[in-house]
Enzyme design. Sequence first.
Site, PDB file in Angstrom:
ATOM      1  N   TYR A  80      -1.389   0.039  10.321  1.00 30.38           N
ATOM      2  CA  TYR A  80      -1.696  -0.605   9.035  1.00 30.38           C
ATOM      3  C   TYR A  80      -0.503  -0.470   8.081  1.00 30.38           C
ATOM      4  O   TYR A  80       0.001  -1.458   7.530  1.00 30.38           O
ATOM      5  CB  TYR A  80      -2.961   0.022   8.417  1.00 30.38           C
ATOM      6  CG  TYR A  80      -3.154  -0.375   6.982  1.00 30.38           C
ATOM      7  CD1 TYR A  80      -3.543  -1.676   6.662  1.00 30.38           C
ATOM      8  CD2 TYR A  80      -2.919   0.525   5.940  1.00 30.38           C
ATOM      9  CE1 TYR A  80      -3.690  -2.060   5.329  1.00 30.38           C
ATOM     10  CE2 TYR A  80      -3.063   0.149   4.617  1.00 30.38           C
ATOM     11  CZ  TYR A  80      -3.445  -1.142   4.319  1.00 30.38           C
ATOM     12  OH  TYR A  80      -3.579  -1.525   3.008  1.00 30.38           O
ATOM     13  N   LYS A 107       2.480  -3.379   6.487  1.00 27.60           N
ATOM     14  CA  LYS A 107       2.849  -3.561   5.077  1.00 27.60           C
ATOM     15  C   LYS A 107       4.354  -3.344   4.896  1.00 27.60           C
ATOM     16  O   LYS A 107       5.012  -4.066   4.152  1.00 27.60           O
ATOM     17  CB  LYS A 107       2.060  -2.588   4.187  1.00 27.60           C
ATOM     18  CG  LYS A 107       0.562  -2.814   4.209  1.00 27.60           C
ATOM     19  CD  LYS A 107       0.197  -4.127   3.551  1.00 27.60           C
ATOM     20  CE  LYS A 107      -1.292  -4.401   3.559  1.00 27.60           C
ATOM     21  NZ  LYS A 107      -1.625  -5.729   3.033  1.00 27.60           N
ATOM     22  N   SER A 139       0.828  -1.204   0.000  1.00 25.02           N
ATOM     23  CA  SER A 139       0.000   0.000   0.000  1.00 25.02           C
ATOM     24  C   SER A 139       0.863   1.254   0.000  1.00 25.02           C
ATOM     25  O   SER A 139       1.991   1.240   0.518  1.00 25.02           O
ATOM     26  CB  SER A 139      -0.841  -0.014   1.283  1.00 25.02           C
ATOM     27  OG  SER A 139      -1.391   1.244   1.534  1.00 25.02           O
TER      28      SER A 139
END
Length: 350
Positions: free
Chosen positions: A152, A156, A128
């Site tokens: 989050y 990643k 992302s």
Amino acid sequence: MISTLPITLRPHRTLLVIGGCGYIGSHMVKCLLDAGHRVVVLDDLSGGYRDALLGGELVVGDFGERTVLEALFEGRRFDGVLHFASLIQVGESVRDPALYYRSNMAKVLTLLEAMRDHQVPALVFSSSAAVYGEPHYVPIDESHPCTPINPYGMTKHVVETMLRDFAVAYGLRAVALRYFNAAGADPLGRLGERHQPETHLIPLAMQAALGTRPALQVFGRDYDTPDGTCIRDYVHVDDLADAHLLALEYLWSAGPSTSFNLGNGAGFSVQQVIDTVAAVSGVPVPVEEGARRAGDPARLVADAARARQVLGWTPRYGDLETIVRHAWRWEQLRPDARAATRRYGNEQAT
Ligand code: UDP
């Protein structure tokens, strides 16, 4: 580096798609089947839907369970794995980081160990733009520093780091694809976005237009952008799927592990998205003014030149209107929308 064989002459491969019943995963399954590959989907159906599969074989299970992976990898030989099964809500990751580090990181480590032990040759991982954190410049290329500002994005970033280390130590080769704003839907209206709860701008704007939710909240109009709302780079979900197929071919042609940005390089503001949804649907989008959402940078736009050059990726649906048109078709056809009560008095466009 990329195979130049016409698609019909390429040997068919067997792929494991983890999270193939979700939004991007289901479009990936469609793309692989269209290319003539064999597909096995592993999905625990926590965020996906059985009826999102247009074909292939479904195994219901948790990819973080080593026994589930053993049963799959012992039984057959996979030419590659595509991983989509991820939690995606930034706000939730701030409130419950343990959940995110468990699901998006620890479970992926289990997958990587199993792939290493069974010599599965290729992994394409959904990463992302959140790995970059607050942008230092736009458009953002892959050499922009990675300093995620929420759990989050950190999950990643850590998985990308694991992928680099696993490539060096064990020869497990992987491509991480850093999506900017995934959007749109299957042009034929068979598949689309069905998140529970929905947090993304385009489906929320369409639902407000349809009257299945009261209004769209605009998260801030005081950003340093021409109309004061945030600017994002929306990329069609079928174009994302195409990039994954090209990434697999890159790995099968012995391309080294790396990361690529996926975006169109064009930024659209929240207000421009609202205007496009209104134009496509023929219905005004009711809006409410809201406060800024924590962690939202003013502008996120991709420089995806590397994916174009190295993978030969050419997005087919680069313009926002097409993306919204496909999303709108899906929003009207989706199985749960047909049953939804239109409680808020907006007319549905014909
Ligand atoms: N946004 C908004 N209202 C909403 C949802 C999103 O104004 O109900 C804005 C959000 O602040 C961001 C843009 O729309 O600037 C895209 O947000 P989305 O959640 O779709 O994707 P993200 O950029 O967070 O990945």
